[in-house]
Design an enzyme around this catalytic site. Structure first.
Site, PDB file in Angstrom:
ATOM      1  N   GLY A   1       2.419  -1.857   9.529  1.00 50.75           N
ATOM      2  CA  GLY A   1       3.007  -0.829   9.938  1.00 50.75           C
ATOM      3  C   GLY A   1       2.095   0.393  10.340  1.00 50.75           C
ATOM      4  O   GLY A   1       1.332   0.673   9.496  1.00 50.75           O
ATOM      5  N   CYS A   2       1.927   0.749  11.651  1.00 54.05           N
ATOM      6  CA  CYS A   2       1.035   1.883  11.920  1.00 54.05           C
ATOM      7  C   CYS A   2       1.658   2.928  12.972  1.00 54.05           C
ATOM      8  O   CYS A   2       2.980   2.539  13.117  1.00 54.05           O
ATOM      9  CB  CYS A   2      -0.191   1.137  12.453  1.00 54.05           C
ATOM     10  SG  CYS A   2      -1.060  -0.095  11.790  1.00 54.05           S
TER      11      CYS A   2
END
Length: 508
Positions: free
Chosen positions: A2-3
């Protein structure tokens, strides 16, 4: 992983730079220590083998030097993530994206399949290697490209040849333009040039919402794609446009449309654009033009004012401040404060802001701004990228907690300050401003010294620009360590005073 990504075109940035920036976030329950290093040509592998997928790739024999943000523990691979090479080309890889069943049915991921049995067995099945992924991309692309466009072309060719086992978004930037590439299924991809006067917001969701296929198969001025994309779309009925005149929308065709997007992805795009375009539209309430759960938040838009480095840091550290969704706020209730995934989250590993300044000479054109740990509690610090080594404070990250390491000092500060957010927020904000001001001051001074040196007016023992930049980076690191240790001391005291076993009466 997750970014969160933001891309800023040169006419949208405060100084004419191209800016690509991304948080690297670990999966839930994991924390991957990070380093800031320089990779020299002699250290670049000639034959690359992925740890996760086992794919082997022969690399070109002429790599350039580049910066990288690898994992401290390489048992799962390098994970270089973000860097700038000596041609002043920046790359950020990757933003994990989502897709849908139609795409994966038409072009499945290329996943590692373990061998079955022994080689002498009649029914023996050898291992089938997987494709390339986030672990690999920076290492096999950045050392070999001299423009952002070349980055798209090289990565696109690798995707078509080797495939991939995951959906990803990758940014490339040079001194004139930014390109954003999104993988599609196992072997396909699209790429779009970021408009110079616009910024792009990217949560973990396929983002491009308009794509000119005709341009991609002709001039390629703003769009590029895999060689058979047109047939891939037509043969698999992926175009969901209701009218032939409607521009092709990759987000509809290739992306996801799930309920989880509305708590994990779309709220982040909503908040970033709410901050950068507060007056363009109504953002709050039932009559809002866009809400946190809107699926049509634009991929790119023109900001209401020029975007600064501090703006980039703010949006990539945000946790819905000023809304009922802030986990540290007083608005809303316990339900709304835990409703959406923050951008500045506990498992931020590193933030790299890659700034290419076209008005500066090649020798000191690139800056790599860095944060470690949870962005709600840290500061963003600039370092010159055209160097042969990085400061030990950021390069040496042991696997065990040690506050002599910048990564671990930030992790400890965040863990302590989280439980005392209101009491420590002023100290953290002061730290952020002091460190940021030192960074800007050091850039101004160093740029001037570099200009004098290149004009043969410098009168000291520094013989070249690269050496001067390394001295500046060491100075920044020294200031940074001092300020970080002071903040840790303050936060530790505040957190200690809030311990539940405290007692008002003492022996004195």
């Amino acid at each position: 992983m997750g970014c969160t990504t933001i891309l800023v075109g040169r006419d949208a940035s405060y100084d004419g730079s191209t800016i690509i920036a991304r948080n690297e976030d670990s999966p839930n329950g994991e924390f991957d220590p990070k380093r800031f290093v320089v990779v020299h040509p002699e250290d670049q592998p000639k034959h690359y083998r992925s740890v996760l997928s086992h794919v082997g790739i022969d690399l070109p024999q002429n790599p350039m030097r580049y910066t990288s943000m690898p994992n401290a523990n390489t048992n799962q691979g390098i994970w270089g993530e973000a860097g700038v090479n000596e041609a002043n080309v920046a790359m950020s890889a990757t933003e994990t994206l989502t897709t849908n069943e139609r795409v994966l049915g038409a072009d499945p991921f290329v996943v590692l399949k373990a061998g079955q049995g022994k080689p002498d067995d009649v029914d023996y099945q050898p291992e089938t290697v997987g494709g390339i992924g986030e672990e690999d991309m920076l290492t096999i692309v950045l050392p070999f490209i001299k423009t952002a466009r070349e980055g798209v072309e090289r990565l696109g060719a690798l995707l078509e040849k080797y495939g991939t086992y995951e959906m990803n978004g990758i940014a490339f930037g040079d001194d004139s333009e930014i390109w954003w590439l999104e993988t599609v299924g196992g072997h396909h991809w699209i790429a779009k040039r970021v408009p110079d006067a616009a910024y792009v917001t990217m949560p973990n969701q396929l983002g491009i919402d308009e794509f000119d296929i005709d341009d991609a198969f002709s001039e390629q001025s703003e769009h590029m794609c895999s060689a058979d994309l047109r047939e891939f779309i037509e043969d698999n009925h992926l175009d969901l446009s209701v009218e032939s005149t409607t521009p092709f929308n990759p987000r509809d065709a290739f992306g996801s449309h799930s309920d989880s997007d509305h708590v994990y992805n779309t709220p982040r795009a909503w908040y970033m654009q709410r901050f950068l375009n507060p007056y363009d539209e109504m953002w709050d309430g039932q009559d809002a033009d866009h809400r946190p759960d809107s699926d049509d938040i634009p991929w790119a838009r023109q900001p209401e004012r020029k975007i600064s480095i501090e703006d980039v840091k703010y949006v990539l550290s945000s946790h819905y401040q000023g809304t009922p969704f802030d986990p540290y706020g007083a608005r809303g209730d316990a339900h709304t404060r835990a409703l959406f995934r923050p951008i500045g989250i506990n498992r931020n590993g590193e933030l790299a802001v890659l700034q290419i300044r076209p008005d500066c000479p090649q020798g000191y054109r690139a800056l790599q701004w860095i944060s470690y740990g949870s962005n709600a509690f840290n500061a963003l610090i600039p370092f010159y990228a055209n160097v042969d080594r990085t400061p030990e404070y950021l390069e040496q990250t042991p696997l065990q907690v040690n506050t002599e390491s910048f990564y671990w000092a930030n992790r400890v500060i965040a863990a302590l300050a989280d439980a005392a957010y209101a009491e420590t927020s002023s100290d953290i904000e002061h730290y952020r401003q002091v460190v940021g001001a030192i960074g800007h001051k050091l850039i101004i001074e160093t740029d001037r010294q570099c200009e004098l040196l290149e004009n043969n007016e410098q009168r000291n023992d520094v013989s070249d620009v690269s050496s001067l930049l390394e001295i500046a980076n060491e100075s920044m690191s020294s200031y940074l360590k001092n300020e970080t240790e002071q903040l840790l001391t303050k936060v530790l005291y505040t957190a200690s005073m809030r311990m539940k076993n405290g007692f008002g009466m003492s022996d004195n």
